[in-house]
Write an enzyme that holds these catalytic residues in place. Structure first.
Site, PDB file in Angstrom:
ATOM      1  N   VAL A   1       0.872  -1.114  -0.118  1.00 53.76           N
ATOM      2  CA  VAL A   1       0.071   0.110  -0.036  1.00 53.76           C
ATOM      3  C   VAL A   1       0.899   1.203  -0.082  1.00 53.76           C
ATOM      4  O   VAL A   1       1.964   1.438   0.699  1.00 53.76           O
ATOM      5  CB  VAL A   1      -1.020   0.173   1.125  1.00 53.76           C
ATOM      6  CG1 VAL A   1      -2.186  -1.141   0.856  1.00 53.76           C
ATOM      7  CG2 VAL A   1      -0.213   0.101   2.654  1.00 53.76           C
ATOM      8  N   LYS A   2       0.331   2.311  -0.734  1.00 60.57           N
ATOM      9  CA  LYS A   2       1.025   3.602  -0.599  1.00 60.57           C
ATOM     10  C   LYS A   2       0.682   4.490   0.376  1.00 60.57           C
ATOM     11  O   LYS A   2      -0.621   4.507   0.403  1.00 60.57           O
ATOM     12  CB  LYS A   2       0.927   4.289  -2.070  1.00 60.57           C
ATOM     13  CG  LYS A   2       1.345   3.473  -3.322  1.00 60.57           C
ATOM     14  CD  LYS A   2       1.431   4.458  -4.567  1.00 60.57           C
ATOM     15  CE  LYS A   2       1.579   3.450  -5.584  1.00 60.57           C
ATOM     16  NZ  LYS A   2       1.451   4.490  -6.805  1.00 60.57           N
TER      17      LYS A   2
END
Length: 378
Positions: A147-148
């Site tokens: 996930v960013k």
């Protein structure tokens, strides 16, 4: 790079990979997957990872028929907009993770990863960001998904909590040395929490990205406004100098005593990624940043046009970052002497990046919502 004919089994980006740089695809969409483009890039060019992007995804949802069947299903299920967007993004990321799974296994989790954005508005609420990260990763359900999270002040806290909870994290939008140090500390603290909770550190890969093109564009605009010979002579130097400084910090941190205990427990170094590498200046080579940012253990993120240009020709000259820390500091000393405030620029670019990402997410919601209604009517 020589113009020799490619031999069977030789990767098109073999010289870049031989220098320890992992090429990743930027802006992954279903078109890259359904057409076999990602498969070919992995097999022929040596691409080792990919990232999704809400702006690219929004444009693809609006124009690519490959999304129509899923959008029709989401319309008939009458699910909420947030769940619909998550489902569309998760489908692409899951597919890409499967394509890259052999790379992930061969590199023992260092590469073969796919990172996906979360709604940036959640980064202002740590608890919500962690909950959304968990939902997004559960929706993909692949070990090589990440996930960013943006490296804002609130985002740093979310990064620490996500890593501690066992979630692989891609830290985005790091423009200053002070913020990079915060990202390093957050990652290490998160790993320590994960270890204390009995989590397997070898499953917690992480990368942190410096958008080199955005940094150079901002600094160069200020230098051109100054217009003096000294100022103009420094155009195009800021981002590479910052990258060299970051790499020295990376080398010091992950070579130090504090890291050794985490490494012994299976921890992976948080690798540096160069993003915003597409060159828009017509006087420069499209692959200029790819050629200028070469050293072991790093990642270069490229859009498909930049990747295609890189497979045709790269002017490689070995490692360009190692041992050049002093030169990098001197360039930024000269920039600061001209009134170019690196910390102020970092704050500006950080805010603009989050604003741009927020706008892209609004467009993505609108595109998915419009697609659901259109397919439902037809």
């Amino acid at each position: 790079m020589s113009d020799r004919l490619r031999q069977p089994g030789v990767l098109e980006l073999d010289e870049l990979v031989a220098e320890g740089v992992s090429p990743w695809l930027d802006g992954l969409t279903r078109g890259h997957l359904a057409s076999g483009c990602l498969t070919r890039l992995i097999a022929r060019a040596g691409v080792r990872g990919a990232t999704s992007d809400p702006a690219a995804l929004a444009a693809a949802v609006e124009s690519d028929d490959a999304y129509r069947e899923q959008l029709a299903g989401l319309a008939s299920d009458d699910i909420c907009a947030a769940d619909a967007v998550r489902a569309v993004a998760a489908h692409d990321v899951r597919w890409a993770c499967d394509e890259l799974r052999p790379v992930y296994q061969a590199t023992r989790g260092l590469d073969g990863l796919v990172s996906m954005d979360l709604d940036p508005r959640l980064a202002h609420d740590v608890e919500s960001a962690v909950a959304e990260a968990e939902q997004a990763l559960r929706a993909v359900n692949r070990p090589n998904a990440m996930v960013k999270l943006p490296a804002t002040t609130e985002g740093i806290a979310a990064i620490r909590e996500c890593v501690g909870a066992g979630f692989p994290v891609h830290v985005t939008g790091v423009f200053s040395a002070s913020r990079y140090r915060e990202a390093l500390d957050a990652y290490a603290e998160g790993l320590q929490r994960a270890l204390a909770d009995g989590r397997r550190l070898s499953a917690l890969a992480s990368v942190v990205s410096l958008p080199v093109g955005l940094l150079d564009a901002e600094v160069d605009a200020r230098l051109e406004e100054l217009g003096t010979p000294d100022a103009l002579a420094l155009r195009g130097e800021a981002a590479v100098a910052r990258a060299r400084h970051f790499y020295r910090m990376y080398d010091d941190w992950f070579g130090g005593a504090d890291w050794r205990a985490l490494a012994a427990a299976g921890g992976h170094p948080q690798r540096l990624m160069w993003t915003s590498t597409t060159v828009t200046d017509s006087s420069s080579s499209l692959t200029r940043y790819v050629e200028q940012l070469v050293t072991w253990g790093t990642i270069t993120l490229m859009t498909l046009p930049t990747l295609e240009a890189a497979t045709r020709r790269l002017d490689m000259c070995g490692d360009t970052l190692m041992g050049r820390h002093g030169t990098a500091l001197e360039i930024w000393r000269r920039l600061e002497g001209l009134g170019v405030d690196g910390e102020e620029i970092a704050r500006k670019l950080e805010a603009e990046s989050v604003e741009g990402l927020t706008a892209a997410w609004r467009d993505l919601y609108a595109a998915v919502d419009a697609g659901r209604h259109t397919t439902h009517r037809t």
